[in-house]
Motif scaffolding. Structure first.
Motif, PDB file in Angstrom:
ATOM      1  N   GLU A 227       7.439 -10.307   6.868  1.00  0.00           N
ATOM      2  CA  GLU A 227       6.372  -9.843   5.990  1.00  0.00           C
ATOM      3  C   GLU A 227       5.046  -9.774   6.735  1.00  0.00           C
ATOM      4  O   GLU A 227       4.259  -8.845   6.536  1.00  0.00           O
ATOM      5  N   ARG A 228       4.803 -10.729   7.621  1.00  0.00           N
ATOM      6  CA  ARG A 228       3.563 -10.734   8.398  1.00  0.00           C
ATOM      7  C   ARG A 228       3.471  -9.488   9.275  1.00  0.00           C
ATOM      8  O   ARG A 228       2.423  -8.833   9.339  1.00  0.00           O
TER       9      ARG A 228
ATOM     10  N   SER B  51       5.071  -6.628   8.850  1.00  0.00           N
ATOM     11  CA  SER B  51       4.964  -5.447   7.992  1.00  0.00           C
ATOM     12  C   SER B  51       3.541  -5.257   7.479  1.00  0.00           C
ATOM     13  O   SER B  51       3.033  -4.141   7.422  1.00  0.00           O
ATOM     14  N   ASN B  52       2.910  -6.350   7.096  1.00  0.00           N
ATOM     15  CA  ASN B  52       1.543  -6.263   6.584  1.00  0.00           C
ATOM     16  C   ASN B  52       0.568  -5.786   7.659  1.00  0.00           C
ATOM     17  O   ASN B  52      -0.334  -4.982   7.381  1.00  0.00           O
ATOM     18  N   ARG B  53       0.742  -6.259   8.862  1.00  0.00           N
ATOM     19  CA  ARG B  53      -0.154  -5.827   9.935  1.00  0.00           C
ATOM     20  C   ARG B  53       0.061  -4.350  10.270  1.00  0.00           C
ATOM     21  O   ARG B  53      -0.901  -3.631  10.568  1.00  0.00           O
TER      22      ARG B  53
ATOM     23  N   LYS C 213       1.031  -2.095   8.111  1.00  0.00           N
ATOM     24  CA  LYS C 213       0.424  -1.356   7.001  1.00  0.00           C
ATOM     25  C   LYS C 213      -1.086  -1.271   7.152  1.00  0.00           C
ATOM     26  O   LYS C 213      -1.694  -0.224   6.873  1.00  0.00           O
ATOM     27  N   GLN C 214      -1.710  -2.368   7.576  1.00  0.00           N
ATOM     28  CA  GLN C 214      -3.160  -2.353   7.793  1.00  0.00           C
ATOM     29  C   GLN C 214      -3.547  -1.295   8.820  1.00  0.00           C
ATOM     30  O   GLN C 214      -4.531  -0.558   8.652  1.00  0.00           O
TER      31      GLN C 214
END
Length: 521
Positions: free
Chosen positions: A486-487, A489-491, A493-494
């Protein structure tokens, strides 16, 4: 004199062998200084710096001789420097004297005494030689400089044209602060007339219009420091401080009119140098009025640095000083220095795939940022951003201007704090919207790079991040598939929000970075 043009960052930068400390002893008309450097390299770092204000130039314009009191002070300082040189185990000493010893009838006798006192031969520089070394100093400290170097000492002013690594013929004028003070009988009005007459004959200045005046010398650095303090300027580094010419002339006029002790922040200037401020301001003002440069840029690199630069091989001179310094930081402090090389190539592929316009200077700064990305990993995680910012903003780097420093600092801040962090607004103010966007873009890529590589070499070449068909695709080989989280993926996306792409992570058998296209799964 033609030198070789420095190249951009190469995959394996040449690192000249450092054989131990070297020292330069500069016997000037106002001060006698010892500077020891970590070695004879493309970007030598001072490890010891001391000056003694001896005033050798005091009275030379009137009497034609160095005063016994000034000579005694200078020789005492040189004997002290000899002991310090021995303590530091300096391998090579370069010593020279400039205008005061050059112009005084007892100058040659003093040079002989000075050589014995410091324990090394002292060269008596001609005006032309001093101008050439000043030019080489600026060439060593700036990336592709273009303009005229003006080195203001206590006894003389040297002017010489530079463009890239080429230098023209220099001229020497008797406009040093102490000489001008003596010749004018301490009358600022007379000093202005003398400066006008001397500079009128300096035909070289007609070539300065619309270009940069590189200001070298302690008096002009002191004026720049006052200008910084009055602006409440964020950075404290003198080298590369830039002042628009009109603003520099206006400030010079202020210093001429106002008693030095009444100037705001005058405490930043040593008392011994304050009487020279107005004379330095007069010369600067007259140069700007006559030559109409675009800007005045302060150079902390002058004769001393030029002398060291001259000792290097042509291959060493071609090295980019910013990249060299950043590489040294990387080698000394990163947890895995080869990772910075990986990161550089990895971001090359990322930027190429986005097809964003990137100038040679943009790429140069990006490469430097990659080399500095992990130099503070030993700091507590809560303070890594702050420490990175301090290293970059205040580090002893050359070949970079103040906006470039701010770009590197912001990149490091976003890399640790996140792309939406409210980083230092004073630093942001130094950057154009375009460079601010590039800092966030590079930081976003770094944030992904470090969570898939842990800062260790040989991972990034197997995990390309490339734009393709409306997506930003991170490809992982099968043996690294468990890095998906998740970490991560979030980066991703940012980062995709900044490039207008959809995020994608895929598993590929033959992932390779740097080819500008995403591998098929």
């Amino acid at each position: 004199m033609n030198l070789l043009m420095p190249k951009l960052f190469t995959p394996t930068p040449l690192r000249p062998e450092v054989k131990g400390p070297v020292a330069v002893v500069d016997i000037g008309s106002n001060s006698v200084r010892l500077v020891a450097y970590d070695g004879l390299t493309r970007a030598p770092t001072p490890i010891f710096n001391e000056k003694a204000l001896c005033g050798l130039g005091n009275g030379v314009a009137k009497t034609g001789e160095l005063s016994p009191a000034s000579v005694a002070k200078a020789l005492a300082a040189l004997r002290r420097y000899r002991t310090l040189i021995k303590i530091m185990d300096v391998q090579q000493v370069y010593a020279f004297a400039t205008a005061a010893a050059r112009d005084a009838t007892n100058g040659p006798a003093f040079v002989a005494e000075a050589s014995a006192a410091v324990g090394a031969p002292v060269s008596l520089l001609s005006g032309r030689r001093e101008a050439e070394l000043s030019a080489l100093g600026v060439i060593s400290g700036f990336h592709e400089p273009d303009g005229i170097v003006a080195d203001l000492g206590g006894g003389s002013l040297e002017l010489i044209e530079i463009k890239g690594t080429k230098i023209g013929k220099g001229v020497t004028l008797p406009l040093g602060g102490l000489s001008l003070m003596d010749a004018s009988n301490q009358s600022l009005r007379n000093a202005a007339k003398i400066a006008q007459e001397q500079l009128e004959a300096a035909k070289l200045l007609t070539r300065l219009r619309g270009r940069t005046l590189y200001a070298v010398g302690g008096t002009w650095r002191a004026l720049a420091k006052l200008h910084m303090r009055q602006r409440n300027y964020l950075l404290s580094i003198m080298h590369g401080y830039n002042i628009p010419a009109r603003e520099a002339a206006d400030f010079g006029g202020l210093v001429e009119r106002v008693n030095a002790e009444a100037l705001v922040a005058v405490e930043a200037v040593t008392p011994a140098r304050r009487p020279l401020l107005a004379y330095g301001a007069i010369v600067l003002d007259e140069i700007i009025r006559k030559a109409m440069p675009k800007q005045v840029t302060i150079s902390a690199s002058g004769v001393r640095e030029g002398l060291l630069y001259e000792q290097l091989s042509s291959a060493e001179q071609r090295l980019d000083p910013l990249i060299f310094s950043a590489q040294m930081f990387n080698d000394a402090y990163s947890r895995s220095p080869r990772h910075a090389e990986d990161l550089r190539h990895w971001t090359d592929g990322f930027m190429d795939s986005l097809r964003l316009e990137e100038s040679p200077e943009d790429k140069r700064l990006r490469h430097a940022a990659c080399l500095l990305a992990d130099v503070n990993w030993r700091a507590h995680p809560d303070y890594r951003s702050e420490q990175s910012l301090n290293i970059v903003v205040n580090g002893a780097f050359t070949g970079i201007d103040h906006p470039g420093r701010c770009f590197l600092a912001l990149t490091m801040s976003y890399r640790y704090l996140g792309l939406d962090a409210d980083v230092n607004p004073q630093i942001r103010a130094h950057l154009s919207p375009r460079l601010l966007d590039r800092a966030r873009l590079l930081a976003g890529a770094m944030r992904i790079a470090y969570v898939i590589s842990a800062g260790i070499a040989d991972v990034l070449p197997r995990t390309p991040l490339l734009a393709a068909k409306g997506k930003l695709v991170l490809t992982l080989p099968p043996d690294l598939a468990d890095l998906v989280s998740e970490r991560l993926s979030n980066r991703l996306k940012q980062l995709t929000k900044l490039v207008g792409r959809e995020p994608a992570i895929q598993i590929g058998a033959n992932a390779k970075a740097g080819n500008g296209t995403a591998e098929s799964a």
